[in-house]
Design a protein around this motif. Structure first.
Motif, PDB file in Angstrom:
ATOM      1  N   THR A  24       0.824  -1.214   0.000  1.00 23.94           N
ATOM      2  CA  THR A  24       0.000   0.000   0.000  1.00 23.94           C
ATOM      3  C   THR A  24       0.858   1.265   0.000  1.00 23.94           C
ATOM      4  O   THR A  24       0.593   2.211  -0.765  1.00 23.94           O
ATOM      5  CB  THR A  24      -0.934   0.011   1.217  1.00 23.94           C
ATOM      6  N   LEU A  25       1.879   1.298   0.832  1.00 25.82           N
ATOM      7  CA  LEU A  25       2.690   2.500   0.973  1.00 25.82           C
ATOM      8  C   LEU A  25       3.664   2.688  -0.188  1.00 25.82           C
ATOM      9  O   LEU A  25       4.037   3.821  -0.508  1.00 25.82           O
ATOM     10  CB  LEU A  25       3.450   2.472   2.297  1.00 25.82           C
ATOM     11  N   SER A  26       4.084   1.603  -0.818  1.00 21.96           N
ATOM     12  CA  SER A  26       5.052   1.736  -1.913  1.00 21.96           C
ATOM     13  C   SER A  26       4.394   1.922  -3.269  1.00 21.96           C
ATOM     14  O   SER A  26       5.039   2.372  -4.223  1.00 21.96           O
ATOM     15  CB  SER A  26       5.973   0.505  -1.962  1.00 21.96           C
ATOM     16  N   LEU A  27       3.093   1.610  -3.389  1.00 18.09           N
ATOM     17  CA  LEU A  27       2.421   1.692  -4.684  1.00 18.09           C
ATOM     18  C   LEU A  27       2.453   3.091  -5.308  1.00 18.09           C
ATOM     19  O   LEU A  27       2.766   3.226  -6.497  1.00 18.09           O
ATOM     20  CB  LEU A  27       0.974   1.203  -4.561  1.00 18.09           C
ATOM     21  N   PRO A  28       2.141   4.170  -4.559  1.00 19.54           N
ATOM     22  CA  PRO A  28       2.215   5.500  -5.190  1.00 19.54           C
ATOM     23  C   PRO A  28       3.607   5.825  -5.730  1.00 19.54           C
ATOM     24  O   PRO A  28       3.722   6.413  -6.822  1.00 19.54           O
ATOM     25  CB  PRO A  28       1.831   6.452  -4.046  1.00 19.54           C
ATOM     26  N   PHE A  29       4.647   5.453  -5.004  1.00 14.05           N
ATOM     27  CA  PHE A  29       6.013   5.706  -5.469  1.00 14.05           C
ATOM     28  C   PHE A  29       6.327   4.853  -6.697  1.00 14.05           C
ATOM     29  O   PHE A  29       7.014   5.311  -7.615  1.00 14.05           O
ATOM     30  CB  PHE A  29       7.015   5.404  -4.352  1.00 14.05           C
ATOM     31  N   ALA A  30       5.817   3.620  -6.717  1.00 17.41           N
ATOM     32  CA  ALA A  30       6.047   2.744  -7.870  1.00 17.41           C
ATOM     33  C   ALA A  30       5.389   3.318  -9.124  1.00 17.41           C
ATOM     34  O   ALA A  30       5.973   3.289 -10.210  1.00 17.41           O
ATOM     35  CB  ALA A  30       5.509   1.344  -7.575  1.00 17.41           C
ATOM     36  N   ILE A  31       4.180   3.841  -8.979  1.00 17.15           N
ATOM     37  CA  ILE A  31       3.486   4.449 -10.128  1.00 17.15           C
ATOM     38  C   ILE A  31       4.260   5.667 -10.634  1.00 17.15           C
ATOM     39  O   ILE A  31       4.439   5.846 -11.841  1.00 17.15           O
ATOM     40  CB  ILE A  31       2.048   4.842  -9.735  1.00 17.15           C
ATOM     41  N   TRP A  32       4.716   6.494  -9.708  1.00 14.43           N
ATOM     42  CA  TRP A  32       5.449   7.705 -10.083  1.00 14.43           C
ATOM     43  C   TRP A  32       6.753   7.368 -10.802  1.00 14.43           C
ATOM     44  O   TRP A  32       7.050   7.913 -11.877  1.00 14.43           O
ATOM     45  CB  TRP A  32       5.728   8.536  -8.823  1.00 14.43           C
ATOM     46  N   ILE A  33       7.532   6.447 -10.227  1.00 18.29           N
ATOM     47  CA  ILE A  33       8.802   6.068 -10.849  1.00 18.29           C
ATOM     48  C   ILE A  33       8.564   5.393 -12.196  1.00 18.29           C
ATOM     49  O   ILE A  33       9.286   5.650 -13.175  1.00 18.29           O
ATOM     50  CB  ILE A  33       9.601   5.130  -9.915  1.00 18.29           C
ATOM     51  N   ALA A  34       7.560   4.525 -12.270  1.00 12.87           N
ATOM     52  CA  ALA A  34       7.258   3.844 -13.528  1.00 12.87           C
ATOM     53  C   ALA A  34       6.874   4.851 -14.613  1.00 12.87           C
ATOM     54  O   ALA A  34       7.287   4.716 -15.773  1.00 12.87           O
ATOM     55  CB  ALA A  34       6.134   2.838 -13.315  1.00 12.87           C
ATOM     56  N   TYR A  35       6.105   5.870 -14.238  1.00 10.76           N
ATOM     57  CA  TYR A  35       5.704   6.897 -15.203  1.00 10.76           C
ATOM     58  C   TYR A  35       6.918   7.681 -15.690  1.00 10.76           C
ATOM     59  O   TYR A  35       7.050   7.941 -16.898  1.00 10.76           O
ATOM     60  CB  TYR A  35       4.687   7.839 -14.562  1.00 10.76           C
ATOM     61  N   LEU A  36       7.801   8.044 -14.771  1.00 10.20           N
ATOM     62  CA  LEU A  36       9.009   8.776 -15.166  1.00 10.20           C
ATOM     63  C   LEU A  36       9.867   7.955 -16.122  1.00 10.20           C
ATOM     64  O   LEU A  36      10.355   8.467 -17.136  1.00 10.20           O
ATOM     65  CB  LEU A  36       9.818   9.144 -13.927  1.00 10.20           C
ATOM     66  N   LEU A  37      10.049   6.688 -15.816  1.00  7.42           N
ATOM     67  CA  LEU A  37      10.893   5.843 -16.649  1.00  7.42           C
ATOM     68  C   LEU A  37      10.243   5.553 -18.004  1.00  7.42           C
ATOM     69  O   LEU A  37      10.944   5.359 -19.002  1.00  7.42           O
ATOM     70  CB  LEU A  37      11.190   4.523 -15.928  1.00  7.42           C
ATOM     71  N   ALA A  38       8.909   5.524 -18.038  1.00  5.26           N
ATOM     72  CA  ALA A  38       8.210   5.196 -19.279  1.00  5.26           C
ATOM     73  C   ALA A  38       8.005   6.399 -20.184  1.00  5.26           C
ATOM     74  O   ALA A  38       8.022   6.265 -21.416  1.00  5.26           O
ATOM     75  CB  ALA A  38       6.854   4.562 -18.957  1.00  5.26           C
ATOM     76  N   ARG A  39       7.813   7.583 -19.598  1.00  2.04           N
ATOM     77  CA  ARG A  39       7.383   8.728 -20.382  1.00  2.04           C
ATOM     78  C   ARG A  39       8.405   9.868 -20.466  1.00  2.04           C
ATOM     79  O   ARG A  39       8.322  10.698 -21.363  1.00  2.04           O
ATOM     80  CB  ARG A  39       6.089   9.303 -19.799  1.00  2.04           C
ATOM     81  N   LYS A  40       9.355   9.914 -19.556  1.00  4.96           N
ATOM     82  CA  LYS A  40      10.251  11.061 -19.487  1.00  4.96           C
ATOM     83  C   LYS A  40      11.684  10.679 -19.853  1.00  4.96           C
ATOM     84  O   LYS A  40      12.116   9.559 -19.652  1.00  4.96           O
ATOM     85  CB  LYS A  40      10.233  11.671 -18.073  1.00  4.96           C
ATOM     86  N   GLU A  41      12.381  11.665 -20.389  1.00  4.71           N
ATOM     87  CA  GLU A  41      13.815  11.544 -20.629  1.00  4.71           C
ATOM     88  C   GLU A  41      14.515  12.575 -19.754  1.00  4.71           C
ATOM     89  O   GLU A  41      14.181  13.763 -19.808  1.00  4.71           O
ATOM     90  CB  GLU A  41      14.146  11.777 -22.103  1.00  4.71           C
ATOM     91  N   PHE A  42      15.450  12.149 -18.944  1.00  2.04           N
ATOM     92  CA  PHE A  42      16.126  13.065 -18.041  1.00  2.04           C
ATOM     93  C   PHE A  42      17.527  12.534 -17.747  1.00  2.04           C
ATOM     94  O   PHE A  42      17.817  11.337 -17.930  1.00  2.04           O
ATOM     95  CB  PHE A  42      15.342  13.237 -16.730  1.00  2.04           C
ATOM     96  N   PHE A  43      18.378  13.445 -17.302  1.00  2.00           N
ATOM     97  CA  PHE A  43      19.753  13.076 -16.976  1.00  2.00           C
ATOM     98  C   PHE A  43      19.758  12.108 -15.791  1.00  2.00           C
ATOM     99  O   PHE A  43      19.125  12.355 -14.776  1.00  2.00           O
ATOM    100  CB  PHE A  43      20.561  14.329 -16.623  1.00  2.00           C
TER     101      PHE A  43
END
Length: 230
Positions: A24-43
């Motif tokens: 429960t507590l890690s799911l929001p962070f997992a969604i956020w990190i997954a979105y960054l890795l899937a949709r964003k390009e960053f250093f």
């Protein structure tokens, strides 16, 4: 589960509690990190990706030892948390943290694949109509990624239920406090006559793990069919 003894049931109940909060507590962070890795390009994207998956590569004992160094009562961060009434080392809360870290890569992987498989043209069309990024994320990206979110959550839950190495290193094996299901199996195997109790807990572990995997697959397929029918 009346065929389980008091100590066995206590271990199962504690494992369910630990796995629930870890997921429960890690799911929001997992969604956020997954979105960054899937949709964003960053250093440093590959570094972030590597850090996320590091618990899968490192021996679990190493992860547990690093947690102990960071959150023990003598460590600066651990001392602060203890002072705030949030001790982690040798507590069930620490077991939840260790289980969350070990299951986190599985959650991120499943969610990331689901987000990457979503049609970005829908998001682009919504953006041209004036929808904000937050609204697009909440009304399009998340629903489209729901099969992966559910699959990742159930896989993370199953992993948390079976976590042993990091947990026993970080929070030890204290009956009624940190003795989760895997720790209880290990403990029963160390005493004469404990094989039957260990075998019962092994069966429980297999049932829970298989149940989580099957539920993950069925729910993901059901939601995917619904999304295709929209």
């Amino acid at each position: 589960m009346s065929w389980l003894g008091p100590q066995e049931w206590q271990a199962v109940a504690l494992s369910l509690k630990v796995a629930f909060w870890a997921t429960t507590l890690s799911l929001p962070f997992a969604i956020w990190i997954a979105y960054l890795l899937a949709r964003k390009e960053f250093f440093g994207k590959q570094i972030v990706n590597g850090l996320v998956h590091l618990p899968l590569i490192l021996p679990p004992v190493v992860t547990g030892y690093l947690l102990l160094l960071t959150f023990s009562g003598t460590a600066p961060l651990g001392a602060v948390l203890t002072h705030l009434g949030l001790p982690l080392a040798f507590r069930w809360t620490g077991a939840a943290l260790a289980a969350a870290i070990m299951g986190f890569p599985l959650m991120v992987r499943a969610i990331r694949l689901s987000i990457e498989a979503a049609d970005t043209r829908l998001e682009e069309a919504a953006a041209t109509l004036g929808a904000s990024r937050l609204k697009i994320f909440a009304t399009l990206t998340l629903p489209l990624a729901l099969p992966g979110i559910i699959a990742g959550s159930l896989l993370g839950f199953a992993k948390a239920m079976g976590e042993f190495g990091a947990t026993i290193t970080f929070v030890s094996n204290i009956p009624g406090q940190t003795r989760t299901l895997p720790s209880a199996i290990y403990s029963f195997l160390q005493v004469p006559g404990g094989e039957s109790a260990a075998a019962r807990l092994v069966i429980v572990s297999i049932v829970i793990a298989m149940g989580a995997l099957i539920a993950s697959e069925l729910l993901a397929r059901r939601i995917a069919r619904r999304m295709e029918g929209i």
